[in-house]
Design a protein around this motif. Sequence first.
Motif, PDB file in Angstrom:
ATOM      1  N   UNK A   1     -46.747  34.050 108.970  1.00  0.00           N
ATOM      2  CA  UNK A   1     -46.405  33.174 107.862  1.00  0.00           C
ATOM      3  C   UNK A   1     -45.621  31.984 108.421  1.00  0.00           C
ATOM      4  N   UNK A   2     -46.085  30.785 108.081  1.00  0.00           N
ATOM      5  CA  UNK A   2     -45.433  29.593 108.609  1.00  0.00           C
ATOM      6  C   UNK A   2     -44.166  29.257 107.805  1.00  0.00           C
ATOM      7  N   UNK A   3     -43.400  28.279 108.292  1.00  0.00           N
ATOM      8  CA  UNK A   3     -42.116  27.923 107.679  1.00  0.00           C
ATOM      9  C   UNK A   3     -42.255  27.461 106.223  1.00  0.00           C
ATOM     10  N   UNK A   4     -43.206  26.584 105.889  1.00  0.00           N
ATOM     11  CA  UNK A   4     -43.322  26.194 104.484  1.00  0.00           C
ATOM     12  C   UNK A   4     -43.564  27.388 103.551  1.00  0.00           C
ATOM     13  N   UNK A   5     -44.393  28.333 103.989  1.00  0.00           N
ATOM     14  CA  UNK A   5     -44.659  29.507 103.159  1.00  0.00           C
ATOM     15  C   UNK A   5     -43.428  30.406 103.060  1.00  0.00           C
ATOM     16  N   UNK A   6     -42.638  30.475 104.121  1.00  0.00           N
ATOM     17  CA  UNK A   6     -41.384  31.237 104.061  1.00  0.00           C
ATOM     18  C   UNK A   6     -40.410  30.594 103.081  1.00  0.00           C
ATOM     19  N   UNK A   7     -40.379  29.269 103.058  1.00  0.00           N
ATOM     20  CA  UNK A   7     -39.512  28.565 102.103  1.00  0.00           C
ATOM     21  C   UNK A   7     -39.965  28.821 100.665  1.00  0.00           C
ATOM     22  N   UNK A   8     -41.260  28.864 100.454  1.00  0.00           N
ATOM     23  CA  UNK A   8     -41.789  29.185  99.126  1.00  0.00           C
ATOM     24  C   UNK A   8     -41.353  30.588  98.711  1.00  0.00           C
ATOM     25  N   UNK A   9     -41.453  31.537  99.619  1.00  0.00           N
ATOM     26  CA  UNK A   9     -41.045  32.911  99.310  1.00  0.00           C
ATOM     27  C   UNK A   9     -39.527  32.990  99.084  1.00  0.00           C
ATOM     28  N   UNK A  10     -38.772  32.231  99.855  1.00  0.00           N
ATOM     29  CA  UNK A  10     -37.321  32.183  99.654  1.00  0.00           C
ATOM     30  C   UNK A  10     -36.991  31.678  98.249  1.00  0.00           C
ATOM     31  N   UNK A  11     -37.706  30.635  97.813  1.00  0.00           N
ATOM     32  CA  UNK A  11     -37.483  30.096  96.465  1.00  0.00           C
ATOM     33  C   UNK A  11     -37.724  31.179  95.418  1.00  0.00           C
ATOM     34  N   UNK A  12     -38.761  31.962  95.600  1.00  0.00           N
ATOM     35  CA  UNK A  12     -39.048  33.037  94.654  1.00  0.00           C
ATOM     36  C   UNK A  12     -37.933  34.089  94.655  1.00  0.00           C
TER      37      UNK A  12
END
Length: 177
Positions: free
Chosen positions: A1-12
């Motif tokens: 999982x790349x950084x942008x997708x990790x940030x999306x998951x963090x937001x959730x």
Amino acid sequence: MNLPNKLTMLRMCMVPVFVVLMLADLKNGNYWAGLVFILASATDALDGYIARKNNLITDFGKFMDPIADKLLVCSALICLVAQGELAAWVAIIIIGREFIISGFRLVASEKGTVIAASYWGKFKTIAQMLMIIVMIFDFGGVWEVIALVLIWVALILTVISLIDYLKKNWSLMEGQM
């Protein structure tokens, strides 16, 4: 999982923290909730910027980023209605639009198509997030007028973005009705 997708998951993952801070009877809870909301909103801008700049755009990101936005914004709207700060009809229009677009995205994904966020959708999200931030902090005075203006701007952009999505993607509904 790349950084942008990790940030999306963090937001959730930040959403439940935000909701607890908004609804719990804590001293300055709304200010802490506002900070969490701002941080979560910032991850939205950051993940998109990083994904575009580094060519890290994925189908997962195109699909999950809007869901993370919806989860954050809808949770905030429901909290504001629960606190008597926002009229329920405003939240219903905004959340209703999100359900309609989610339905379109589901149909599209079944056909192998990912519907990315449009510029109208992005403007709508920014307006909604600004509206929510101003309402959470509730500074009073002129800020109440600013909040009212932002509510109307968010509503107008919500309707415009809905019409834009429907117009651009109506062909996906062929054979579905």
